[in-house]
Design a protein around this motif. Structure first.
Motif, PDB file in Angstrom:
ATOM      1  N   MET A 224      22.626  61.133  29.123  1.00 51.29           N
ATOM      2  CA  MET A 224      22.315  59.842  29.817  1.00 51.29           C
ATOM      3  C   MET A 224      23.715  59.542  30.369  1.00 51.29           C
ATOM      4  N   ASP A 225      23.708  58.862  31.836  1.00 46.69           N
ATOM      5  CA  ASP A 225      24.735  58.524  32.300  1.00 46.69           C
ATOM      6  C   ASP A 225      24.844  57.025  32.537  1.00 46.69           C
ATOM      7  N   CYS A 226      25.924  56.590  32.507  1.00 46.38           N
ATOM      8  CA  CYS A 226      26.114  55.057  32.726  1.00 46.38           C
ATOM      9  C   CYS A 226      26.904  54.900  34.138  1.00 46.38           C
ATOM     10  N   TYR A 227      26.273  54.054  34.811  1.00 45.48           N
ATOM     11  CA  TYR A 227      26.924  53.322  35.980  1.00 45.48           C
ATOM     12  C   TYR A 227      27.164  52.108  35.876  1.00 45.48           C
ATOM     13  N   VAL A 228      28.383  51.681  36.503  1.00 49.06           N
ATOM     14  CA  VAL A 228      28.957  50.377  36.510  1.00 49.06           C
ATOM     15  C   VAL A 228      29.317  50.015  37.809  1.00 49.06           C
ATOM     16  N   TYR A 229      28.796  48.838  38.425  1.00 49.29           N
ATOM     17  CA  TYR A 229      29.358  48.778  39.758  1.00 49.29           C
ATOM     18  C   TYR A 229      29.695  47.069  39.831  1.00 49.29           C
ATOM     19  N   PHE A 230      30.819  46.850  40.756  1.00 50.31           N
ATOM     20  CA  PHE A 230      31.147  45.430  41.088  1.00 50.31           C
ATOM     21  C   PHE A 230      31.936  45.346  42.236  1.00 50.31           C
ATOM     22  N   LYS A 231      31.982  44.109  42.716  1.00 46.97           N
ATOM     23  CA  LYS A 231      32.636  43.804  44.253  1.00 46.97           C
ATOM     24  C   LYS A 231      33.853  43.150  43.736  1.00 46.97           C
ATOM     25  N   THR A 232      34.749  43.253  44.793  1.00 43.98           N
ATOM     26  CA  THR A 232      35.892  42.459  44.794  1.00 43.98           C
ATOM     27  C   THR A 232      36.353  42.267  46.313  1.00 43.98           C
ATOM     28  N   PRO A 233      37.237  41.329  46.475  1.00 42.72           N
ATOM     29  CA  PRO A 233      37.959  41.145  47.909  1.00 42.72           C
ATOM     30  C   PRO A 233      38.574  42.411  48.200  1.00 42.72           C
ATOM     31  N   GLN A 234      38.741  42.702  49.119  1.00 39.72           N
ATOM     32  CA  GLN A 234      39.626  43.844  49.725  1.00 39.72           C
ATOM     33  C   GLN A 234      41.012  43.519  49.428  1.00 39.72           C
ATOM     34  N   ALA A 235      41.593  42.341  49.422  1.00 40.27           N
ATOM     35  CA  ALA A 235      42.912  41.996  49.054  1.00 40.27           C
ATOM     36  C   ALA A 235      43.274  42.359  47.595  1.00 40.27           C
ATOM     37  N   GLN A 236      42.463  42.532  46.572  1.00 44.91           N
ATOM     38  CA  GLN A 236      42.629  42.725  45.267  1.00 44.91           C
ATOM     39  C   GLN A 236      42.623  44.139  44.845  1.00 44.91           C
ATOM     40  N   ALA A 237      42.634  44.973  45.939  1.00 48.18           N
ATOM     41  CA  ALA A 237      42.406  46.400  45.438  1.00 48.18           C
ATOM     42  C   ALA A 237      43.458  47.081  44.604  1.00 48.18           C
ATOM     43  N   ALA A 238      44.864  46.629  44.869  1.00 49.50           N
ATOM     44  CA  ALA A 238      45.696  47.063  43.897  1.00 49.50           C
ATOM     45  C   ALA A 238      45.593  46.365  42.576  1.00 49.50           C
ATOM     46  N   GLN A 239      45.231  45.323  42.401  1.00 55.43           N
ATOM     47  CA  GLN A 239      44.871  44.709  40.895  1.00 55.43           C
ATOM     48  C   GLN A 239      43.609  45.662  40.184  1.00 55.43           C
ATOM     49  N   VAL A 240      42.771  45.942  41.024  1.00 60.68           N
ATOM     50  CA  VAL A 240      41.836  46.736  40.308  1.00 60.68           C
ATOM     51  C   VAL A 240      42.212  47.970  39.961  1.00 60.68           C
ATOM     52  N   LEU A 241      43.078  48.696  40.710  1.00 62.51           N
ATOM     53  CA  LEU A 241      43.496  49.819  40.236  1.00 62.51           C
ATOM     54  C   LEU A 241      44.302  49.976  39.072  1.00 62.51           C
ATOM     55  N   GLN A 242      45.102  48.559  39.140  1.00 64.33           N
ATOM     56  CA  GLN A 242      45.988  48.527  37.798  1.00 64.33           C
ATOM     57  C   GLN A 242      45.060  48.295  36.758  1.00 64.33           C
ATOM     58  N   GLU A 243      44.299  47.378  36.789  1.00 66.47           N
ATOM     59  CA  GLU A 243      43.574  46.985  35.628  1.00 66.47           C
ATOM     60  C   GLU A 243      42.547  48.273  35.271  1.00 66.47           C
ATOM     61  N   GLN A 244      42.028  49.075  36.071  1.00 69.63           N
ATOM     62  CA  GLN A 244      41.298  50.177  35.839  1.00 69.63           C
ATOM     63  C   GLN A 244      42.138  50.979  34.939  1.00 69.63           C
ATOM     64  N   ALA A 245      43.164  51.334  35.256  1.00 69.89           N
ATOM     65  CA  ALA A 245      44.181  52.266  34.613  1.00 69.89           C
ATOM     66  C   ALA A 245      44.146  51.703  33.182  1.00 69.89           C
ATOM     67  N   LEU A 246      44.357  50.438  33.008  1.00 71.77           N
ATOM     68  CA  LEU A 246      44.419  50.156  31.540  1.00 71.77           C
ATOM     69  C   LEU A 246      43.051  50.105  30.722  1.00 71.77           C
ATOM     70  N   TRP A 247      42.042  49.737  31.622  1.00 63.81           N
ATOM     71  CA  TRP A 247      40.665  49.709  31.099  1.00 63.81           C
ATOM     72  C   TRP A 247      40.188  51.239  30.711  1.00 63.81           C
ATOM     73  N   GLN A 248      40.651  52.054  31.528  1.00 63.04           N
ATOM     74  CA  GLN A 248      40.016  53.465  31.011  1.00 63.04           C
ATOM     75  C   GLN A 248      40.861  54.082  29.995  1.00 63.04           C
ATOM     76  N   GLN A 249      42.032  53.718  29.939  1.00 64.01           N
ATOM     77  CA  GLN A 249      42.889  54.074  28.613  1.00 64.01           C
ATOM     78  C   GLN A 249      42.201  53.390  27.268  1.00 64.01           C
ATOM     79  N   ALA A 250      41.711  52.149  27.432  1.00 60.17           N
ATOM     80  CA  ALA A 250      40.854  51.367  26.194  1.00 60.17           C
ATOM     81  C   ALA A 250      39.778  52.124  25.938  1.00 60.17           C
ATOM     82  N   ILE A 251      38.921  52.624  26.943  1.00 59.50           N
ATOM     83  CA  ILE A 251      37.562  53.130  26.824  1.00 59.50           C
ATOM     84  C   ILE A 251      37.793  54.546  26.074  1.00 59.50           C
ATOM     85  N   ALA A 252      38.791  55.348  26.596  1.00 55.47           N
ATOM     86  CA  ALA A 252      39.101  56.360  26.085  1.00 55.47           C
ATOM     87  C   ALA A 252      39.437  56.370  24.620  1.00 55.47           C
TER      88      ALA A 252
END
Length: 91
Positions: free
Chosen positions: A1-29
């Motif tokens: 089974m695979d899980c897909y999670v999608y969300f939308k953010t303003p384009q101007a927040q792309a750098a923040q998404v990438l920064q938080e995602q790095a921390l988020w993926q570490q927490a998930i692992a």
């Protein structure tokens, strides 16, 4: 089974998404023992980017565990946007 999670953010927040995602993926692992993959739609619609987290071979309770883990994290952007989770199985 695979899980897909999608969300939308303003384009101007792309750098923040990438920064938080790095921390988020570490927490998930560390907490769930799963490695995710981050993708983004190539086009921008109405100033919004659509992001997709992909998790392969997860148990049925993974979405609930993922939501609980996110709520415990200090990730202001990821905790403030609506996130849609869906499970898919191979045919």
């Amino acid at each position: 089974m695979d899980c897909y999670v999608y969300f939308k953010t303003p384009q101007a927040q792309a750098a923040q998404v990438l920064q938080e995602q790095a921390l988020w993926q570490q927490a998930i692992a560390a907490q769930l023992g799963c490695q995710g993959k981050l993708q983004r739609r190539p086009e921008i619609r109405d100033g919004l980017q659509t992001w997709m987290e992909v998790y392969r071979d997860v148990p049925p309770d993974f979405p609930a565990r993922l939501s609980a883990l996110l709520a415990s994290q200090s990730l202001p952007l990821l905790n403030s946007v609506p996130r849609h989770q869906e499970l898919f199985v191979d045919c």
